[in-house]
Write a protein that holds these residues in place. Sequence first.
Motif, PDB file in Angstrom:
ATOM      1  N   UNK A  36      -2.414 -79.854  91.154  1.00 54.28           N
ATOM      2  CA  UNK A  36      -2.394 -81.170  91.795  1.00 54.28           C
ATOM      3  C   UNK A  36      -1.849 -81.070  93.208  1.00 54.28           C
ATOM      4  N   UNK A  37      -0.848 -80.214  93.410  1.00 48.00           N
ATOM      5  CA  UNK A  37      -0.278 -80.049  94.744  1.00 48.00           C
ATOM      6  C   UNK A  37      -1.304 -79.444  95.699  1.00 48.00           C
ATOM      7  N   UNK A  38      -2.125 -78.518  95.201  1.00 48.39           N
ATOM      8  CA  UNK A  38      -3.185 -77.947  96.042  1.00 48.39           C
ATOM      9  C   UNK A  38      -4.214 -79.000  96.424  1.00 48.39           C
ATOM     10  N   UNK A  39      -4.515 -79.894  95.488  1.00 48.86           N
ATOM     11  CA  UNK A  39      -5.575 -80.878  95.693  1.00 48.86           C
ATOM     12  C   UNK A  39      -5.106 -82.093  96.491  1.00 48.86           C
ATOM     13  N   UNK A  40      -3.794 -82.326  96.525  1.00 48.35           N
ATOM     14  CA  UNK A  40      -3.260 -83.479  97.257  1.00 48.35           C
ATOM     15  C   UNK A  40      -2.138 -83.032  98.182  1.00 48.35           C
ATOM     16  N   UNK A  41      -2.474 -82.280  99.219  1.00 47.06           N
ATOM     17  CA  UNK A  41      -1.433 -81.777 100.126  1.00 47.06           C
ATOM     18  C   UNK A  41      -0.773 -82.915 100.896  1.00 47.06           C
ATOM     19  N   UNK A  42       0.458 -82.683 101.290  1.00 47.96           N
ATOM     20  CA  UNK A  42       1.214 -83.679 102.052  1.00 47.96           C
ATOM     21  C   UNK A  42       1.747 -83.044 103.324  1.00 47.96           C
ATOM     22  N   UNK A  65      -7.702 -64.907  90.710  1.00 48.54           N
ATOM     23  CA  UNK A  65      -7.135 -65.277  92.015  1.00 48.54           C
ATOM     24  C   UNK A  65      -8.149 -66.007  92.894  1.00 48.54           C
ATOM     25  N   UNK A  66      -7.733 -67.143  93.421  1.00 47.93           N
ATOM     26  CA  UNK A  66      -8.587 -67.901  94.313  1.00 47.93           C
ATOM     27  C   UNK A  66      -9.623 -68.761  93.632  1.00 47.93           C
ATOM     28  N   UNK A  67      -9.626 -68.785  92.309  1.00 55.55           N
ATOM     29  CA  UNK A  67     -10.617 -69.584  91.599  1.00 55.55           C
ATOM     30  C   UNK A  67     -10.393 -71.066  91.880  1.00 55.55           C
ATOM     31  N   UNK A  68     -11.412 -71.787  92.354  1.00 60.53           N
ATOM     32  CA  UNK A  68     -11.225 -73.204  92.708  1.00 60.53           C
ATOM     33  C   UNK A  68     -10.698 -74.051  91.551  1.00 60.53           C
ATOM     34  N   UNK A  69     -11.140 -73.746  90.344  1.00 59.67           N
ATOM     35  CA  UNK A  69     -10.718 -74.537  89.197  1.00 59.67           C
ATOM     36  C   UNK A  69      -9.229 -74.399  88.898  1.00 59.67           C
ATOM     37  N   UNK A  70      -8.600 -73.357  89.435  1.00 58.15           N
ATOM     38  CA  UNK A  70      -7.177 -73.117  89.172  1.00 58.15           C
ATOM     39  C   UNK A  70      -6.269 -73.869  90.140  1.00 58.15           C
ATOM     40  N   UNK A  71      -6.840 -74.662  91.023  1.00 59.45           N
ATOM     41  CA  UNK A  71      -6.012 -75.411  91.964  1.00 59.45           C
ATOM     42  C   UNK A  71      -5.176 -76.466  91.231  1.00 59.45           C
ATOM     43  N   UNK A 116       4.697 -83.384  87.878  1.00 55.90           N
ATOM     44  CA  UNK A 116       3.587 -82.781  87.139  1.00 55.90           C
ATOM     45  C   UNK A 116       3.911 -81.314  86.900  1.00 55.90           C
ATOM     46  N   UNK A 117       3.734 -80.851  85.666  1.00 54.76           N
ATOM     47  CA  UNK A 117       3.925 -79.438  85.327  1.00 54.76           C
ATOM     48  C   UNK A 117       2.599 -78.880  84.829  1.00 54.76           C
ATOM     49  N   UNK A 118       2.127 -77.817  85.492  1.00 62.19           N
ATOM     50  CA  UNK A 118       0.841 -77.218  85.145  1.00 62.19           C
ATOM     51  C   UNK A 118       0.941 -75.698  85.066  1.00 62.19           C
ATOM     52  N   UNK A 119       0.180 -75.128  84.154  1.00 64.00           N
ATOM     53  CA  UNK A 119      -0.018 -73.683  84.055  1.00 64.00           C
ATOM     54  C   UNK A 119      -1.410 -73.395  84.588  1.00 64.00           C
ATOM     55  N   UNK A 120      -1.484 -72.792  85.778  1.00 68.40           N
ATOM     56  CA  UNK A 120      -2.806 -72.518  86.342  1.00 68.40           C
ATOM     57  C   UNK A 120      -3.239 -71.069  86.156  1.00 68.40           C
ATOM     58  N   UNK A 121      -2.506 -70.326  85.321  1.00 67.23           N
ATOM     59  CA  UNK A 121      -2.957 -68.987  84.953  1.00 67.23           C
ATOM     60  C   UNK A 121      -3.988 -69.063  83.831  1.00 67.23           C
ATOM     61  N   UNK A 175     -11.703 -76.024  82.068  1.00 65.29           N
ATOM     62  CA  UNK A 175     -11.964 -75.797  83.483  1.00 65.29           C
ATOM     63  C   UNK A 175     -10.895 -76.295  84.427  1.00 65.29           C
ATOM     64  N   UNK A 176      -9.669 -76.561  83.924  1.00 65.11           N
ATOM     65  CA  UNK A 176      -8.589 -77.046  84.786  1.00 65.11           C
ATOM     66  C   UNK A 176      -7.267 -76.453  84.307  1.00 65.11           C
ATOM     67  N   UNK A 177      -6.238 -76.401  85.182  1.00 69.21           N
ATOM     68  CA  UNK A 177      -4.924 -75.908  84.746  1.00 69.21           C
ATOM     69  C   UNK A 177      -4.418 -76.671  83.529  1.00 69.21           C
ATOM     70  N   UNK A 178      -3.759 -75.957  82.618  1.00 68.54           N
ATOM     71  CA  UNK A 178      -3.234 -76.609  81.419  1.00 68.54           C
ATOM     72  C   UNK A 178      -2.072 -77.522  81.804  1.00 68.54           C
ATOM     73  N   UNK A 179      -2.166 -78.764  81.388  1.00 65.21           N
ATOM     74  CA  UNK A 179      -1.172 -79.788  81.740  1.00 65.21           C
ATOM     75  C   UNK A 179      -0.070 -79.803  80.692  1.00 65.21           C
ATOM     76  N   UNK A 180       1.169 -79.514  81.122  1.00 64.77           N
ATOM     77  CA  UNK A 180       2.305 -79.450  80.210  1.00 64.77           C
ATOM     78  C   UNK A 180       3.159 -80.713  80.218  1.00 64.77           C
ATOM     79  N   UNK A 181       3.183 -81.416  81.345  1.00 67.32           N
ATOM     80  CA  UNK A 181       4.134 -82.523  81.438  1.00 67.32           C
ATOM     81  C   UNK A 181       3.795 -83.386  82.637  1.00 67.32           C
ATOM     82  N   UNK A 182       3.889 -84.702  82.463  1.00 65.00           N
ATOM     83  CA  UNK A 182       3.778 -85.641  83.576  1.00 65.00           C
ATOM     84  C   UNK A 182       4.829 -86.732  83.395  1.00 65.00           C
ATOM     85  N   UNK A 183       5.442 -87.114  84.481  1.00 64.69           N
ATOM     86  CA  UNK A 183       6.425 -88.197  84.493  1.00 64.69           C
ATOM     87  C   UNK A 183       6.195 -88.974  85.778  1.00 64.69           C
ATOM     88  N   UNK A 184       5.987 -90.284  85.660  1.00 67.70           N
ATOM     89  CA  UNK A 184       5.673 -91.068  86.857  1.00 67.70           C
ATOM     90  C   UNK A 184       6.552 -92.317  86.951  1.00 67.70           C
TER      91      UNK A 184
END
Length: 218
Positions: free
Chosen positions: A39-45, A31-37, A92-97, A102-111
């Motif tokens: 994309x939404x945490x890193x690019x707030x709107x 919990x609270x680990x910076x590496x678990x942030x 973006x779909x990520x598993x941050x558990x 050192x980063x959340x596992x990336x499951x899916x991206x569509x742009x």
Amino acid sequence: MKTPIRAAVLAGVLSLAVAPAALAQVSRSTPGQPEARTALDLMPAKAKLTVTTPAFKEGADIPFENTQYRTNTFPGLSWTKGPKATKSYVLIMQDNSLLLRGAPILHWTLFNVPASVTKLDAGMAPTGNPAGSSYGPNYKGASQPYTGPRTPPGPGDSYHFEIFAIDTTIPDEGKSSYEAITKAMEGHVLASGEVVGHGIADPSAPPPAPRPAAPAPK
């Protein structure tokens, strides 16, 4: 700290989807680990998109049909329309558990989802993405369609289905580079939102195949 049994189970399950060379780089986040942030945490709107799926409610278990344990069926997503200046959406779909390298596992991206689109139907085929949009990478490689959870035994993982309204489009480099996607998004996110599902291991799934034994030293 993971027990040896827990670490072995985790490695065994992940070996079905993650290259052996990467297994040593997989760990459970705290919990609270910076590496678990995410994309939404890193690019707030400033503005918020309301994101829903017909498959599960916020925080509820993701049906096994939407996971790699069963049919890996896309669960469907809907979101509220972005601000007037929106040119495209990024999903973006990520598993941050669990963390991979050192980063959340990336499951899916569509742009480059057109600004006129605010829904992806449940059961969307891999080739059924909206015209003009492109799949980006996930942990399996470049240009990957929806790849649902395959959660290892244990407490379960959190899967974030994130949607970003941006005032630009993503270059073709985004098909193979997550960094290219996020770099192009920086400073262009107008609104964002997510729906989070809880993934658990399928109790009826067969155990993972044992890894080949290392050759005996000569």
